[in-house]
Write a protein that holds these residues in place. Sequence first.
Motif, PDB file in Angstrom:
ATOM      1  N   THR A  36       0.826  -1.181   0.000  1.00  0.00           N
ATOM      2  CA  THR A  36       0.000   0.000   0.000  1.00  0.00           C
ATOM      3  C   THR A  36       0.864   1.235   0.000  1.00  0.00           C
ATOM      4  O   THR A  36       1.961   1.246   0.544  1.00  0.00           O
ATOM      5  N   ASP A  37       0.340   2.287  -0.618  1.00  0.00           N
ATOM      6  CA  ASP A  37       1.077   3.527  -0.644  1.00  0.00           C
ATOM      7  C   ASP A  37       1.206   4.091   0.753  1.00  0.00           C
ATOM      8  O   ASP A  37       0.303   3.983   1.567  1.00  0.00           O
ATOM      9  N   VAL A  38       2.333   4.713   1.027  1.00  0.00           N
ATOM     10  CA  VAL A  38       2.584   5.326   2.326  1.00  0.00           C
ATOM     11  C   VAL A  38       2.576   6.819   2.152  1.00  0.00           C
ATOM     12  O   VAL A  38       3.325   7.361   1.339  1.00  0.00           O
ATOM     13  N   PRO A  71      10.547   8.989   1.717  1.00  0.00           N
ATOM     14  CA  PRO A  71      10.007   9.247   0.380  1.00  0.00           C
ATOM     15  C   PRO A  71       8.742   8.431   0.139  1.00  0.00           C
ATOM     16  O   PRO A  71       8.658   7.271   0.541  1.00  0.00           O
ATOM     17  N   SER A  72       7.779   9.006  -0.488  1.00  0.00           N
ATOM     18  CA  SER A  72       6.525   8.312  -0.755  1.00  0.00           C
ATOM     19  C   SER A  72       6.720   7.298  -1.884  1.00  0.00           C
ATOM     20  O   SER A  72       7.332   7.609  -2.906  1.00  0.00           O
ATOM     21  N   PRO A  73       6.200   6.075  -1.711  1.00  0.00           N
ATOM     22  CA  PRO A  73       6.314   5.083  -2.788  1.00  0.00           C
ATOM     23  C   PRO A  73       5.585   5.533  -4.047  1.00  0.00           C
ATOM     24  O   PRO A  73       4.502   6.119  -3.981  1.00  0.00           O
ATOM     25  N   TRP A  85       9.705   1.581  -3.182  1.00  0.00           N
ATOM     26  CA  TRP A  85       8.693   0.575  -2.841  1.00  0.00           C
ATOM     27  C   TRP A  85       9.081  -0.148  -1.549  1.00  0.00           C
ATOM     28  O   TRP A  85      10.206  -0.606  -1.404  1.00  0.00           O
ATOM     29  N   PRO A  86       8.156  -0.265  -0.579  1.00  0.00           N
ATOM     30  CA  PRO A  86       8.506  -0.878   0.716  1.00  0.00           C
ATOM     31  C   PRO A  86       8.663  -2.391   0.617  1.00  0.00           C
ATOM     32  O   PRO A  86       7.912  -3.060  -0.093  1.00  0.00           O
ATOM     33  N   GLU A  87       9.636  -2.925   1.325  1.00  0.00           N
ATOM     34  CA  GLU A  87       9.799  -4.380   1.389  1.00  0.00           C
ATOM     35  C   GLU A  87       8.649  -4.991   2.179  1.00  0.00           C
ATOM     36  O   GLU A  87       8.140  -4.390   3.117  1.00  0.00           O
ATOM     37  N   PRO A  88       8.223  -6.207   1.818  1.00  0.00           N
ATOM     38  CA  PRO A  88       7.184  -6.881   2.598  1.00  0.00           C
ATOM     39  C   PRO A  88       7.720  -7.244   3.981  1.00  0.00           C
ATOM     40  O   PRO A  88       8.909  -7.522   4.149  1.00  0.00           O
ATOM     41  N   GLU A  89       6.841  -7.227   4.942  1.00  0.00           N
ATOM     42  CA  GLU A  89       7.234  -7.535   6.317  1.00  0.00           C
ATOM     43  C   GLU A  89       7.343  -9.045   6.505  1.00  0.00           C
ATOM     44  O   GLU A  89       6.435  -9.795   6.155  1.00  0.00           O
ATOM     45  N   VAL A  90       8.448  -9.502   7.067  1.00  0.00           N
ATOM     46  CA  VAL A  90       8.674 -10.935   7.279  1.00  0.00           C
ATOM     47  C   VAL A  90       7.836 -11.411   8.460  1.00  0.00           C
ATOM     48  O   VAL A  90       7.965 -10.894   9.568  1.00  0.00           O
ATOM     49  N   PRO A  91       6.966 -12.402   8.277  1.00  0.00           N
ATOM     50  CA  PRO A  91       6.158 -12.903   9.392  1.00  0.00           C
ATOM     51  C   PRO A  91       6.986 -13.784  10.325  1.00  0.00           C
ATOM     52  O   PRO A  91       7.817 -14.572   9.876  1.00  0.00           O
ATOM     53  N   ASP A  92       6.749 -13.657  11.614  1.00  0.00           N
ATOM     54  CA  ASP A  92       7.485 -14.454  12.600  1.00  0.00           C
ATOM     55  C   ASP A  92       7.226 -15.947  12.424  1.00  0.00           C
ATOM     56  O   ASP A  92       8.080 -16.776  12.778  1.00  0.00           O
ATOM     57  N   GLU A  93       6.053 -16.297  11.878  1.00  0.00           N
ATOM     58  CA  GLU A  93       5.673 -17.707  11.768  1.00  0.00           C
ATOM     59  C   GLU A  93       6.608 -18.521  10.887  1.00  0.00           C
ATOM     60  O   GLU A  93       6.667 -19.757  11.027  1.00  0.00           O
ATOM     61  N   ILE A  94       7.336 -17.883   9.965  1.00  0.00           N
ATOM     62  CA  ILE A  94       8.188 -18.663   9.060  1.00  0.00           C
ATOM     63  C   ILE A  94       9.328 -19.348   9.799  1.00  0.00           C
ATOM     64  O   ILE A  94       9.962 -20.252   9.268  1.00  0.00           O
ATOM     65  N   TYR A  95       9.567 -18.938  11.046  1.00  0.00           N
ATOM     66  CA  TYR A  95      10.636 -19.538  11.854  1.00  0.00           C
ATOM     67  C   TYR A  95      10.111 -20.650  12.750  1.00  0.00           C
ATOM     68  O   TYR A  95      10.858 -21.191  13.569  1.00  0.00           O
ATOM     69  N   GLU A 111       4.614 -12.519  -1.740  1.00  0.00           N
ATOM     70  CA  GLU A 111       4.772 -11.087  -1.493  1.00  0.00           C
ATOM     71  C   GLU A 111       6.171 -10.628  -1.910  1.00  0.00           C
ATOM     72  O   GLU A 111       6.327  -9.559  -2.525  1.00  0.00           O
ATOM     73  N   ALA A 112       7.164 -11.443  -1.564  1.00  0.00           N
ATOM     74  CA  ALA A 112       8.538 -11.099  -1.931  1.00  0.00           C
ATOM     75  C   ALA A 112       8.749 -11.193  -3.435  1.00  0.00           C
ATOM     76  O   ALA A 112       9.536 -10.438  -4.016  1.00  0.00           O
ATOM     77  N   ASP A 113       8.048 -12.114  -4.090  1.00  0.00           N
ATOM     78  CA  ASP A 113       8.130 -12.213  -5.543  1.00  0.00           C
ATOM     79  C   ASP A 113       7.575 -10.951  -6.190  1.00  0.00           C
ATOM     80  O   ASP A 113       8.160 -10.419  -7.143  1.00  0.00           O
ATOM     81  N   LEU A 114       6.448 -10.446  -5.672  1.00  0.00           N
ATOM     82  CA  LEU A 114       5.891  -9.213  -6.211  1.00  0.00           C
ATOM     83  C   LEU A 114       6.861  -8.054  -6.005  1.00  0.00           C
ATOM     84  O   LEU A 114       7.054  -7.227  -6.910  1.00  0.00           O
ATOM     85  N   TYR A 115       7.473  -8.001  -4.835  1.00  0.00           N
ATOM     86  CA  TYR A 115       8.456  -6.943  -4.570  1.00  0.00           C
ATOM     87  C   TYR A 115       9.601  -7.024  -5.582  1.00  0.00           C
ATOM     88  O   TYR A 115      10.068  -6.005  -6.096  1.00  0.00           O
TER      89      TYR A 115
END
Length: 233
Positions: A36-38, A71-73, A85-95, A111-115
């Motif tokens: 989402t835009d910031v 800076p605004s995306p 463009w902001p990086e996707p947030e890494v979910p804690d669950e992947i660990y 999400e990372a692929d889209l980034y």
Amino acid sequence: MNTSMRRISVVSFAAVLGLSVTSCGGDDAGAEPNATDVEPSAGETSPEGGSADPEEPSGEGGAAEDPEPSPSPVPASSDGPAENWPEPEVPDEIYEETEEGALAALRYWFEADLYMELTGEPEPFELVSSADCQICGGRIGQFEKLYAKDGGWHLAEGAKVEDEIVSSVSENQQVSILFTIREGDFAEFSADGEQLVEGGEESLSGVEATLHYQGDRWRVLELYFPDDTTAEN
């Protein structure tokens, strides 16, 4: 399961890559990559009148300066690539060595692929991709070439993963996730702005992902596409 190198014309994930890996079966899983835009924070405004020394703190006791706004995306368009463009947030669950952790890793992978599609930067994608993953390596090479070598760019809405079915974690810490992939609109441009590829929203069921808990996190081992790659609008 066997692998085959062949071009399919559905879902940009496979169509743009020109690579699919055939599965022995499958149904459906879930990720929703949406950046989402910031909005930038408001800048400081000068009070009316007065010509106070900028070195002097304003008001009693002084006030801390506002931090520099980020800076605004800027989303990708036919005029140029995405910016800031902001990086996707890494979910804690992947660990976590659980089915939920594997599913969270698959969602983050999309999400990372889209980034990576929007920026050409592979680091978040590599975080949850196995070094032996064929389609992962193909995706990384595809966008490194597009951005770094060819000077082009990509715009996309990203893919949703729906109707997931997750197998239990096996003794060798692997899971299989069956799902439907729903791809949004996408387009790709050359350095001079020529449109090279485009596509509309489509979905494909029977996609399968295998993941392995390696080291301290879940990683995608491979994606498999069904023999029948007929997409639905």
